[in-house]
Design an enzyme around this catalytic site. Sequence first.
Site, PDB file in Angstrom:
ATOM      1  N   LYS A 143     -20.058 -45.835  55.025  1.00  0.00           N
ATOM      2  CA  LYS A 143     -18.904 -44.949  55.107  1.00  0.00           C
ATOM      3  C   LYS A 143     -18.707 -44.213  53.784  1.00  0.00           C
ATOM      4  O   LYS A 143     -18.777 -44.810  52.714  1.00  0.00           O
ATOM      5  CB  LYS A 143     -17.659 -45.765  55.464  1.00  0.00           C
ATOM      6  CG  LYS A 143     -17.745 -46.390  56.850  1.00  0.00           C
ATOM      7  CD  LYS A 143     -16.567 -47.269  57.174  1.00  0.00           C
ATOM      8  CE  LYS A 143     -16.592 -48.566  56.416  1.00  0.00           C
ATOM      9  NZ  LYS A 143     -15.547 -49.520  56.883  1.00  0.00           N
TER      10      LYS A 143
ATOM     11  N   THR B 298      -3.253 -45.272  55.984  1.00  0.00           N
ATOM     12  CA  THR B 298      -4.663 -45.605  56.207  1.00  0.00           C
ATOM     13  C   THR B 298      -4.923 -47.103  56.315  1.00  0.00           C
ATOM     14  O   THR B 298      -6.071 -47.521  56.355  1.00  0.00           O
ATOM     15  CB  THR B 298      -5.524 -45.039  55.074  1.00  0.00           C
ATOM     16  OG1 THR B 298      -5.056 -45.573  53.817  1.00  0.00           O
ATOM     17  CG2 THR B 298      -5.440 -43.518  55.034  1.00  0.00           C
TER      18      THR B 298
ATOM     19  N   GLY C 196      -5.893 -50.265  57.765  1.00  0.00           N
ATOM     20  CA  GLY C 196      -6.571 -50.652  58.993  1.00  0.00           C
ATOM     21  C   GLY C 196      -7.604 -49.676  59.506  1.00  0.00           C
ATOM     22  O   GLY C 196      -8.135 -49.860  60.614  1.00  0.00           O
ATOM     23  N   THR C 197      -7.955 -48.650  58.739  1.00  0.00           N
ATOM     24  CA  THR C 197      -8.925 -47.672  59.230  1.00  0.00           C
ATOM     25  C   THR C 197     -10.311 -48.279  59.416  1.00  0.00           C
ATOM     26  O   THR C 197     -11.017 -47.952  60.371  1.00  0.00           O
ATOM     27  CB  THR C 197      -9.020 -46.462  58.280  1.00  0.00           C
ATOM     28  OG1 THR C 197      -9.199 -46.927  56.940  1.00  0.00           O
ATOM     29  CG2 THR C 197      -7.767 -45.609  58.361  1.00  0.00           C
ATOM     30  N   GLY C 198     -10.725 -49.169  58.504  1.00  0.00           N
ATOM     31  CA  GLY C 198     -12.036 -49.788  58.641  1.00  0.00           C
ATOM     32  C   GLY C 198     -12.128 -50.668  59.868  1.00  0.00           C
ATOM     33  O   GLY C 198     -13.130 -50.654  60.599  1.00  0.00           O
ATOM     34  N   CYS C 199     -11.066 -51.436  60.111  1.00  0.00           N
ATOM     35  CA  CYS C 199     -11.017 -52.284  61.307  1.00  0.00           C
ATOM     36  C   CYS C 199     -11.094 -51.421  62.562  1.00  0.00           C
ATOM     37  O   CYS C 199     -11.800 -51.748  63.529  1.00  0.00           O
ATOM     38  CB  CYS C 199      -9.717 -53.088  61.331  1.00  0.00           C
ATOM     39  SG  CYS C 199      -9.425 -54.121  59.890  1.00  0.00           S
TER      40      CYS C 199
END
Length: 270
Positions: free
Chosen positions: A175, A206, A208-211
Amino acid sequence: MKMKTALTIAGSDCSGGAGIQADLKTMTMNGVFAMSAITALTAQNTTGVRAIQESTPDFLSEQLDAVFKDIYPDAVKIGMVASSELICVIADRLSYHKAKNVVVDPVMVATSGSSLMKTDAVQTLVEKLLPIATLVTPNIPEAQVLSGKAIENKEDMLSAAKSIGDMYGCAVLLKGGHNINDANDLLYANGEMIWFEGKRINNPNTHGTGCTLSSAIASNLAKGFDLAMSVKRAKDYISDALSAQLDLGQGSGPMMHNFDLQGKYAKEAE
């Protein structure tokens, strides 16, 4: 028509913006039946992690067996796993049950900056989980740890993604961001590099964006889309969620996962 299923193995976020809660919301909005195995309870919000209470290895094992022996998941997403012992349990049970479409989000540090993984657990993750993963989704700092290489530009991203993928035999979605590029992500799979261009969205919410991204990828893999299309659809989903600019009005705010109440992403497969 039999509904597709996905399992998230991760920590709970009591504030609802990341972890198990974010995964379940994302999977549901992406049209699959969502299940969970909880690796830890956390006392956290968008500003930081106050405390972590891990599941015992035996209890995590029981959760995984209970799911696989009843409702077999079409995809598995792995998020926060803090200790080596729990990582070994996950690797053992996923191998035993011949899990498919395994997406590993190597959550080492929360968006707030709080550490979520013990130092020795990183080595166990690369030895036990990455070899059975379909895809690993590190951000720039995580990719630097996994590859052992500094990443300062796009060429470094190419080198690090190839290094991780070749070393552990899995596809890699590296990412972007972190001052490297404008939210462009790099997929390395089967010896091929694919860039997914993204537009940086000015939204402070933002958490929790990776989850959310990894859960959306797992959901699309569960529905039968190939890896590249699953990544594309997941990026479109998270971009739409951020663009909605929904805000709960406290702290940095979680990203809102259920922005699309009309089920734009729940329809299909197409």
